[in-house]
Design a protein around this motif. Sequence first.
Motif, PDB file in Angstrom:
ATOM      1  N   UNK A  57      -1.141  22.665 -22.966  1.00 39.44           N
ATOM      2  CA  UNK A  57      -0.056  22.074 -22.198  1.00 39.44           C
ATOM      3  C   UNK A  57       0.901  23.154 -21.733  1.00 39.44           C
ATOM      4  N   UNK A  58       1.553  22.877 -20.624  1.00 39.14           N
ATOM      5  CA  UNK A  58       2.562  23.796 -20.108  1.00 39.14           C
ATOM      6  C   UNK A  58       3.713  22.980 -19.559  1.00 39.14           C
ATOM      7  N   UNK A  59       4.870  23.584 -19.460  1.00 39.42           N
ATOM      8  CA  UNK A  59       6.028  22.921 -18.894  1.00 39.42           C
ATOM      9  C   UNK A  59       6.500  23.715 -17.697  1.00 39.42           C
ATOM     10  N   UNK A  60       7.073  23.024 -16.733  1.00 39.02           N
ATOM     11  CA  UNK A  60       7.642  23.707 -15.583  1.00 39.02           C
ATOM     12  C   UNK A  60       8.978  23.072 -15.227  1.00 39.02           C
ATOM     13  N   UNK A  61       9.792  23.822 -14.507  1.00 37.23           N
ATOM     14  CA  UNK A  61      11.120  23.375 -14.116  1.00 37.23           C
ATOM     15  C   UNK A  61      11.105  23.007 -12.641  1.00 37.23           C
ATOM     16  N   UNK A  62      11.745  21.911 -12.315  1.00 36.64           N
ATOM     17  CA  UNK A  62      11.783  21.432 -10.937  1.00 36.64           C
ATOM     18  C   UNK A  62      13.204  21.050 -10.559  1.00 36.64           C
ATOM     19  N   UNK A  63      13.528  21.184  -9.278  1.00 34.56           N
ATOM     20  CA  UNK A  63      14.815  20.702  -8.783  1.00 34.56           C
ATOM     21  C   UNK A  63      14.806  19.181  -8.770  1.00 34.56           C
ATOM     22  N   UNK A  64      15.949  18.598  -9.038  1.00 41.81           N
ATOM     23  CA  UNK A  64      16.082  17.161  -8.864  1.00 41.81           C
ATOM     24  C   UNK A  64      16.262  16.885  -7.374  1.00 41.81           C
ATOM     25  N   UNK A  65      16.059  15.660  -6.979  1.00 40.56           N
ATOM     26  CA  UNK A  65      16.283  15.283  -5.585  1.00 40.56           C
ATOM     27  C   UNK A  65      17.742  15.512  -5.221  1.00 40.56           C
ATOM     28  N   UNK A  66      18.658  15.227  -6.146  1.00 39.26           N
ATOM     29  CA  UNK A  66      20.077  15.435  -5.870  1.00 39.26           C
ATOM     30  C   UNK A  66      20.382  16.904  -5.599  1.00 39.26           C
TER      31      UNK A  66
END
Length: 190
Positions: A57-66
């Motif tokens: 498993x891996x995790x990634x960071x994403x921008x929120x729509x806001x």
Amino acid sequence: MKHGKKLSRPARVLTGAALLAAVAATGTVAANAADSAGTAVPASAPAAASGAAHGNLTQSTHLTIDAAVEGAQAALDAAEKDGQRVTVAVVDRNGNTIVTLRGDGAGPQSYASAEKKAYTAVAWNAPTSELAKRLQSAPNLKDIPGTLFLAGGAPVTAKGAPVAGIGVAGAPSGDLDEKYAQAGVAALGR
């Protein structure tokens, strides 16, 4: 079962249990979920826990729509303050468009150009003005689908890794487009 007929609660429970048993028998592996604190949620199947223990498993960071809207609006506001008619696009780490704002009077070509600049910036984690300079030594870069090596794109990073790209198109120069893209990045505090 006829289409549209609903199963009773006991029938749904039995059907779900049978499905779980079939999945367990075929060896299908499910991934562990995580709660908002990042703590692993216990898996209901032993195979899922086994997969997590082996680093699958891996995790990634994403921008929120806001956040994407905030960055795009800041870029558009900066351009409008200078009297420029532009389109602003924000894409995620994978190059998928999160939001596009087409300013009043922006040219029809600016929409696709803004998206391509945003994608190019996030894909290479560099402002597109820097990437355009690389074409002199590697002219085939321009042939990569979906890219546009013109000034006007800026990456958004978190912990040094690209998480999004902001692209601006429509101003009379790429330097202005990039100035507005950087205003969008700055509004996100990254």
